[in-house]
Design a protein around this motif. Sequence first.
Motif, short mmCIF file in Angstrom:
data_model
loop_
_atom_site.label_atom_id
_atom_site.label_comp_id
_atom_site.label_asym_id
_atom_site.label_seq_id
_atom_site.Cartn_x
_atom_site.Cartn_y
_atom_site.Cartn_z
N THR A 417 0.84 -1.21 0.00
CA THR A 417 0.00 0.00 0.00
C THR A 417 0.87 1.26 0.00
O THR A 417 0.48 2.28 -0.54
CB THR A 417 -0.91 0.00 1.24
N TRP A 418 2.07 1.17 0.58
CA TRP A 418 2.90 2.37 0.75
C TRP A 418 4.08 2.41 -0.22
O TRP A 418 4.61 3.48 -0.46
CB TRP A 418 3.37 2.45 2.20
N VAL A 419 4.49 1.25 -0.73
CA VAL A 419 5.54 1.28 -1.76
C VAL A 419 5.05 0.47 -2.95
O VAL A 419 4.85 -0.74 -2.86
CB VAL A 419 6.92 0.80 -1.24
N ASN A 420 4.84 1.14 -4.04
CA ASN A 420 4.28 0.53 -5.25
C ASN A 420 4.63 1.46 -6.42
O ASN A 420 5.27 2.50 -6.23
CB ASN A 420 2.77 0.36 -5.09
N GLY A 421 4.17 1.08 -7.60
CA GLY A 421 4.54 1.84 -8.80
C GLY A 421 4.10 3.29 -8.80
O GLY A 421 4.66 4.11 -9.53
#
Lengths: 531, 180
Positions: A417-421
């Motif tokens: 949820t916090w690190v993504n594309g």
Amino acid sequence: MKTDRPCDLLMVLHAHLPFVRHPEYAYALEENWFYEAVTDTYLPLLKVFEELVEDGIPFSMTLSLSPTLCSMLDDPLLLSRCGSYLERLLLLCDREMHRTRSDAALHRLARYYADHYKTLYRLFHAKQGRLLPAFRGLQESGHLELITTAATHAFLPFVSEPKVRNAQISAAIEQHARFFGRPPAGFWLPECAYDESLTSLLVQNGICYSFLETHGLLNARPHPVSGVYAPVLHPDGIAFFGRDPDCSRQVWSAVDGYPGDPAYRDFYRDIGFDLPIEDIRPYIHPDGIRVQTGIKYHRVTGPHVDLASKALYDPVRALERVAEHARHFVYSRVEQSRALFSVMQQKPVMAALYDAELFGHWWFEGPSFLKQVCIELNRASLPVVLSTPTRFLQENPQRMVCRPSTSSWGHQGDAETWVNGKTDWIYPHVHAAEKTMVDCVQRYVDHPDPLIHRVLAQMGRELFLLQSSDWAFLIKNGTAAQYAVSRVQCHLARFLRLAGFLRQDPISMEWLQDLENRDFFMEKLDLGIFL
Amino acid sequence: MQQKPPFEPLHPLDRADPPLAYGLSRVGLLWQKPDWLFLYWERGDQDLQEDPSVRVVIRLLFDSTEDIFDAQGRSALCVQDRTVSSAKGSCYVQVPFVGPRVQALLGVLSPQDVFYPVASSCFIQMPFGTIQDDAHSEACQQGVGSLAHPSQVDKVAGGSFFVHGSDAWIDWTKRQRGDT
């Protein structure tokens, strides 16, 4: 007097909002998050707690109040604007009473809202808008255990500099002690995000316990023999309670959860979107952008009912369902405790962790549900009692030593949820700022010029605000994503400009003063926390 | 309802776009899922001069023991080298087994295969299991799903296994502009 206490129930509410304060605008859409949360959740919770005290019903709950929320609840500008928000809401209620006079059913609901918001407005004024001292009073009377979380709700495992991780924890504890008269025993990890690097920092800061998502505890090494029904002790000396999935599911689940009951008020259907624009213009955004007003005449009605087909809300029927659901919740805990007690060597504990804003804001009847749960638990000699983590730990010193697993309470229990594309571009910037902050404090903390200290302190505030986990969350979910991106860019730009001043770049005193007044947060920031 | 705002709207100085680079050699790691992590890096030209005889690589060290490994990866269970050619980049990396501690090192590899690190990330501890494992937690000790366990991979000297990765980086500053 109950003597048999086989199982403790910890009701833990986490109250947090990102720091949103825009003195530069007479009306800022995102400031409504604060006014809505005060009106829908914090005032109703306070009202319920004070009613329980007046009625002599014993209860114990744990309330985590984030430093950003505390800053906003202590901010004269925001409180003044919140008072105006409530006054506008009362005017809208009057107008609705008039508009619905020819429709008996709607008119009853309009009167219901008028009474509801008048009660909350009176409470707001009785407290002079200052809710923090009221929560402190409930702490001092033994009804609430108040704890804190990271300074700006940073996703702590993503903070790359250990000194900045420590600063997020230490600043929060210092502010908590200032508002509530004592340091917190517990610490809510933002997003329940845990990795092992945090334990020693929490212990160094005097924290005795924290909470983890279920799998953070169940995947611990070695595996805890009592699952989530007993806290574990990390080798560094901090206890962790695991979230009880049953308590969560009954309240949170979109499928099985109580808030989805057809009798409960629908969140999305609001007169801010229903009425002709000319009827609501003074109560929405000045540019004519429709917003939630807080007056919602319809109920959930059913699982797949579209907004246009929702039936009218019946507050009496909803309160009947609250009583039924509270009884069901307590009955379920009793059954659960009996099952646990039969297989566990030690006294079980059930940790029910919730976002506070679920109660009242998302689930309108939520505060009444909490009150009813307290009443039900006190009604008969039940094998479940409300307790607090500190009390449980004091009474039950035996703990298994485990290393919990890296985890969060995000989707799938991970950090996507916090690190993504959409959000990963943020972190190289944040990490660069963290390193710059540590380097600058080490280099200039003993500098004799007070201006340098002002600049360093403002850099600390801008870094903290940049680190808020809320921005990535909003970007990922597409809600207020543009606003969140602009906040990341804005705090980074401010931070870098301030850092530039330390490298001899010119700085405008007017701009610095302006910045200190805009991001009026952690006023007494001690630079020593970055060392 | 309308009142005069006490401040001017956002100051022009606060509107600057984020920098494209910081001029530092650095490497960072974040855990994303039990089996994936996010890796970014930036090459400061002062630290890493262009030299055709050396390769700039990111060395990923994975460990599941309590031992601390050194910059060469000694004592790590798995070492991955990824050649990098661009000035900065990021990617998602699958971890080779469940629950390792991971560190990334940015440096140069000499023709004699000697690695000289110039920047390192923090250690991160990956999850010991997935959310599905919590009810059957034995799984997290045995390895989960399709992830390769060290025992399934050819080992090299020192008990480690060594993987050479591809250069599939994405410039993280493009993401902030929405280019990718």
